[in-house]
Design an enzyme around this catalytic site. Structure first.
Site, PDB file in Angstrom:
ATOM      1  N   LYS A  89     -11.966  -4.242   7.953  1.00  0.00           N
ATOM      2  CA  LYS A  89     -12.264  -5.365   6.867  1.00  0.00           C
ATOM      3  C   LYS A  89     -13.124  -5.938   6.784  1.00  0.00           C
ATOM      4  O   LYS A  89     -13.762  -6.458   8.114  1.00  0.00           O
ATOM      5  CB  LYS A  89     -11.264  -5.351   6.948  1.00  0.00           C
ATOM      6  CG  LYS A  89     -10.770  -6.713   7.885  1.00  0.00           C
ATOM      7  CD  LYS A  89      -9.381  -7.401   7.760  1.00  0.00           C
ATOM      8  CE  LYS A  89      -8.675  -8.056   8.950  1.00  0.00           C
ATOM      9  NZ  LYS A  89      -7.697  -8.758   8.646  1.00  0.00           N
ATOM     10  N   ASP A 145      -2.696  -7.168  -5.044  1.00  0.00           N
ATOM     11  CA  ASP A 145      -3.348  -6.478  -4.511  1.00  0.00           C
ATOM     12  C   ASP A 145      -3.666  -4.759  -5.140  1.00  0.00           C
ATOM     13  O   ASP A 145      -3.923  -5.490  -6.628  1.00  0.00           O
ATOM     14  CB  ASP A 145      -1.961  -5.489  -3.775  1.00  0.00           C
ATOM     15  CG  ASP A 145      -1.977  -5.388  -2.094  1.00  0.00           C
ATOM     16  OD1 ASP A 145      -3.013  -4.925  -1.715  1.00  0.00           O
ATOM     17  OD2 ASP A 145      -1.131  -5.604  -1.540  1.00  0.00           O
ATOM     18  N   ARG A 195       7.226 -10.701   5.087  1.00  0.00           N
ATOM     19  CA  ARG A 195       7.667 -11.238   6.356  1.00  0.00           C
ATOM     20  C   ARG A 195       7.639 -11.562   7.572  1.00  0.00           C
ATOM     21  O   ARG A 195       8.515 -13.143   6.946  1.00  0.00           O
ATOM     22  CB  ARG A 195       5.649 -10.648   6.464  1.00  0.00           C
ATOM     23  CG  ARG A 195       4.916  -9.973   5.925  1.00  0.00           C
ATOM     24  CD  ARG A 195       3.425  -9.992   6.020  1.00  0.00           C
ATOM     25  NE  ARG A 195       2.398  -9.153   5.116  1.00  0.00           N
ATOM     26  CZ  ARG A 195       1.100  -9.103   5.194  1.00  0.00           C
ATOM     27  NH1 ARG A 195       0.535 -10.102   5.841  1.00  0.00           N
ATOM     28  NH2 ARG A 195       0.816  -8.226   3.920  1.00  0.00           N
ATOM     29  N   CYS A 199       0.704  -1.290  -0.260  1.00  0.00           N
ATOM     30  CA  CYS A 199      -0.106  -0.118   0.397  1.00  0.00           C
ATOM     31  C   CYS A 199       0.873   1.138   0.230  1.00  0.00           C
ATOM     32  O   CYS A 199       0.374   2.344  -0.695  1.00  0.00           O
ATOM     33  CB  CYS A 199      -0.630  -0.101   0.638  1.00  0.00           C
ATOM     34  SG  CYS A 199      -0.664  -0.609   3.183  1.00  0.00           S
ATOM     35  N   HIS A 234      -8.263  -0.819   0.148  1.00  0.00           N
ATOM     36  CA  HIS A 234      -7.287  -1.902  -0.287  1.00  0.00           C
ATOM     37  C   HIS A 234      -7.921  -3.332  -0.366  1.00  0.00           C
ATOM     38  O   HIS A 234      -8.494  -3.560   0.502  1.00  0.00           O
ATOM     39  CB  HIS A 234      -5.907  -2.436   1.196  1.00  0.00           C
ATOM     40  CG  HIS A 234      -5.418  -1.080   1.479  1.00  0.00           C
ATOM     41  ND1 HIS A 234      -4.888  -0.863   2.035  1.00  0.00           N
ATOM     42  CD2 HIS A 234      -6.204  -0.245   2.544  1.00  0.00           C
ATOM     43  CE1 HIS A 234      -3.630   0.329   2.201  1.00  0.00           C
ATOM     44  NE2 HIS A 234      -4.870   1.372   2.777  1.00  0.00           N
ATOM     45  N   GLN A 285       1.006 -10.627  -3.033  1.00  0.00           N
ATOM     46  CA  GLN A 285      -0.377 -10.630  -2.899  1.00  0.00           C
ATOM     47  C   GLN A 285      -1.102 -10.147  -4.225  1.00  0.00           C
ATOM     48  O   GLN A 285      -0.179  -9.313  -4.856  1.00  0.00           O
ATOM     49  CB  GLN A 285      -0.314  -9.400  -1.618  1.00  0.00           C
ATOM     50  CG  GLN A 285      -0.397 -10.260  -0.082  1.00  0.00           C
ATOM     51  CD  GLN A 285      -0.445  -8.728   0.403  1.00  0.00           C
ATOM     52  OE1 GLN A 285       0.155  -7.499   1.008  1.00  0.00           O
ATOM     53  NE2 GLN A 285      -1.064  -9.069   1.247  1.00  0.00           N
ATOM     54  N   HIS A 332      -5.776  -1.322  -4.978  1.00  0.00           N
ATOM     55  CA  HIS A 332      -5.808   0.305  -3.646  1.00  0.00           C
ATOM     56  C   HIS A 332      -6.933   0.689  -4.797  1.00  0.00           C
ATOM     57  O   HIS A 332      -6.045   1.035  -5.616  1.00  0.00           O
ATOM     58  CB  HIS A 332      -4.837   0.585  -3.559  1.00  0.00           C
ATOM     59  CG  HIS A 332      -3.567  -0.115  -2.676  1.00  0.00           C
ATOM     60  ND1 HIS A 332      -2.287  -0.709  -3.275  1.00  0.00           N
ATOM     61  CD2 HIS A 332      -3.544  -0.465  -1.223  1.00  0.00           C
ATOM     62  CE1 HIS A 332      -2.184  -1.121  -2.451  1.00  0.00           C
ATOM     63  NE2 HIS A 332      -2.821  -1.583  -1.342  1.00  0.00           N
TER      64      HIS A 332
END
Length: 639
Positions: free
Chosen positions: A465, A384, A364, A335, A511, A382, A386
């Site tokens: 979320k 992802d 991570r 992000c 997100h 990911q 946005h």
């Protein structure tokens, strides 16, 4: 005699004598309810069934069908486990014994290791304790008294727990006959309430999860309200072992993990085929829905992570490096890079919503003890996106993501359930913003008519979320997709757009991920299909099996015809018997095998054997290819 007014779950209000217990009320309603009752909730607080009701309240009787009822039931079984261990091995010291998803565990400090034979003895002792039908009795004591009781018992780990509690904390013990254990409860009324259980395994576990502390022995178990439910669960566990993606990943030559990179998976050629198919599918479907694909760097300056809030809220999970004497971090999330992309130019309200999608590699730091094949890794991609939007577009955009998630999961044959997670303790932003964001997610779910469970305090540090938990073919659930509504990041990065009034305004941001992690999703698919992928996903779709060496030329011709249509094919040239080659192809879980010999070569046909149906006859190549092409196009066909 004084009375209390009790509001029951169905909304009815009844009067009962003061100090009546939940179990007495359950008995007054029906014997069936009392028999099923495990615990109760008084004004939302989870309590024992024997807790006296002293004032007007809302009362809910919980059974094993309720999630909280399951936890009480299994936590009580953990206490029975501890009692059995102390009876058999009195010098053992007790750690903790909570309920967990699908079961419970208890940690023990014992010089000798627990063996399979020990578990059988412990199970027998637990059955004896259950047969004795010993009541669970709660005792509330002062802090000093609790410490003295535990010191006299030699339970040093429990003493440490009490000393770590706040000064004003209520301290309670639960007693089962001569056995006593520090516990906040609640518990079932007696040991005889437990109907079916099984001890599953023993593992090592550091006391309080700290590798600096002593390694204890953790006994895992499960418990159910009916023997049939336990047997079904144990069957699923056995089935899960057969489907273990680590085992199948090796057998099918899809991926591997190496000591040189713990938590960093290696994808093999066949695994890359599956991965590329998933990513190509993802790209096509996102392009149709107005997403633009972007790519952001893996390493970015530490100041960015301080600005985003990750430095304060996520630092322990990050990797760091130094470049030109400056601090940098390897991204754990995509992000902040997306923020920089948005800020590269001024935006008009006419451009919004702006949907930026990224297949972003993130890293991570996970403890070595929790790494698990592709399911828990240290680097993953990911899927992802946005979405930057006007406040007026929030509901429509959330619904759009919900619809996309639904489309993806149905393609793979997954059912799913939905959870809404609210503000955690470790969070950023005002109460007003959090309430606004949470209500927006609720509104979208309500418009779609989706049932959902609320997880209080389980949101991301920057926003509430929606999580999607998909259910696989043997009933297990996996959290994959998520939608996070964020008012915080646009504020922290000073994101703006020019509104219809010519003034600067703050956009709102979503997100979201659908696969969640490409690596993990592949692991889930391996287990869901037990390695027998549907035709469109199978790394090898067709195996051509010539009967003898003289049929190699025709086998090559068949393979070439398939390759021209982008069908993934291999020819088994080995000098082995046909039956052996077919068995090998079955073990490789290849959807179709084509056997070719004199007859097939003379007639321009192939003898077809399907993975599930077996022999399905002889067919001309053009006809067979058309059927394959239709099956590949029809991704919902999971045969």
């Amino acid at each position: 005699m004084s009375y209390v007014r009790v509001t029951l779950k169905d909304g009815s209000i009844k009067e009962y004598p003061r100090n009546i217990t939940a179990v007495d009320i359950a008995n007054s309603i029906s014997r069936g309810l009392a028999k099923k009752a495990i615990a109760a909730k008084i004004n939302g607080k989870l309590v024992d069934l024997r807790t006296p009701i002293k004032e007007d309240c809302r009362l809910e009787i919980l059974s094993f069908e309720d999630e909280e009822g399951k936890h009480v039931y299994r936590h009580s079984t953990a206490h029975i486990l501890a009692q059995a261990v102390k009876r058999l091995y009195p010098n053992t010291k007790l750690g903790i014994g909570p309920s967990i998803e699908d079961g419970f565990y208890y940690d023990f400090d014992r010089e000798e290791s627990f063996t399979t034979h020990d578990l059988e003895k412990i199970e027998d002792e637990m059955r004896a304790i259950i047969k004795e039908d010993i009541p669970f009795e709660k005792m509330v004591v002062r802090r000093e008294e609790a410490i003295k009781i535990l010191e006299d018992m030699g339970e040093k780990y429990k003493v440490e727990l009490v000393k770590g509690l706040p000064e004003d904390a209520e301290i309670s013990f639960y007693k089962q006959g001569s056995f006593i254990d520090l516990c906040a409860g609640p518990h079932v009324t007696s040991t005889g309430k437990i109907k079916a259980f099984k001890l599953m395994s023993v593992a090592g576990a550091y006391w309080r999860g700290d590798e600096k502390n002593k390694m204890l022995q953790r006994i895992y178990g499960t418990a159910f309200n009916k023997k049939e439910e336990l047997e079904n669960y144990l069957h699923r566990i056995e089935e899960a072992k057969k489907r273990d993606h680590r085992k199948l990943g090796k057998e099918l030559d899809l991926f591997s993990l190496h000591e040189e990179g713990p938590g960093f998976p290696f994808f093999h050629p066949k695994g890359m085929i599956i991965r590329n198919i998933l990513e190509d599918f993802w790209r096509r479907e996102h392009k149709k829905r107005g997403y633009q694909e972007v790519k952001t760097p893996i390493i970015l300056h530490e100041n960015l992570w301080k600005q985003s809030g990750h430095w304060d809220h996520y630092k322990e999970n990050m990797y760091f490096t130094t470049i030109d004497d400056e601090g940098y971090a390897v991204k754990p999330m995509n992000c902040p890079g997306g923020m920089l992309l948005y800020k590269r130019k001024m935006h008009s309200y006419r451009e919004l919503p702006l949907r930026l999608a990224e297949l972003g590699l993130v890293h991570r730091h996970e403890l070595s003890g929790v790494l698990h094949g592709l399911m828990r890794v240290r680097c993953f991609t990911q899927d992802d996106a946005h979405i930057f939007m006007l406040p007026s577009q929030i509901t429509e955009e959330i619904i759009g993501v919900i619809d996309l998630v639904d489309y993806f999961y149905k393609i793979f044959g997954f059912n799913y359930r939905v959870e809404l997670s609210t503000r955690p303790e470790n969070s950023m932003g005002s109460d007003e913003m959090w309430e606004k964001a949470t209500n927006a997610l609720k509104e979208a779910l309500d418009i779609k008519g989706i049932d959902y469970k609320v997880n209080e305090g389980d949101g991301a540090f920057y926003g509430p979320k929606i999580d999607f938990h998909l259910e696989d073919s043997i009933g297990r659930t996996w959290q994959c997709g998520t939608i996070q509504l964020d008012f915080q990041m646009p504020e922290r990065f000073d994101l703006t757009y020019i509104g219809q009034d010519g003034e600067k305004h703050r956009p709102v941001m979503i997100h979201r991920v659908i696969f969640g992690s490409i690596e993990r999703f592949i692991g889930i698919l391996i287990e869901h299909f037990a390695g027998a992928f549907p035709l469109w996903l199978a790394p090898v779709q067709v195996k051509v099996i010539p009967i003898t060496d003289k049929h190699h030329e025709y086998a090559n011709k068949v393979a070439n015809m398939l390759e021209q249509k982008d069908i993934r094919v291999e020819v088994d040239y080995r000098n082995e018997k046909v039956g052996y080659k077919i068995r090998e192809a079955q073990l490789e879980k290849i959807p179709y095998m084509l056997i070719v010999g004199d007859k097939e070569e003379a007639e321009g046909t192939v003898s077809i054997r399907a993975r599930k149906e077996g022999d399905i006859g002889t067919e001309r190549m053009d006809s067979f290819i058309n059927k394959l092409m239709n099956e590949i196009a029809d991704k919902s066909n999971l045969s």
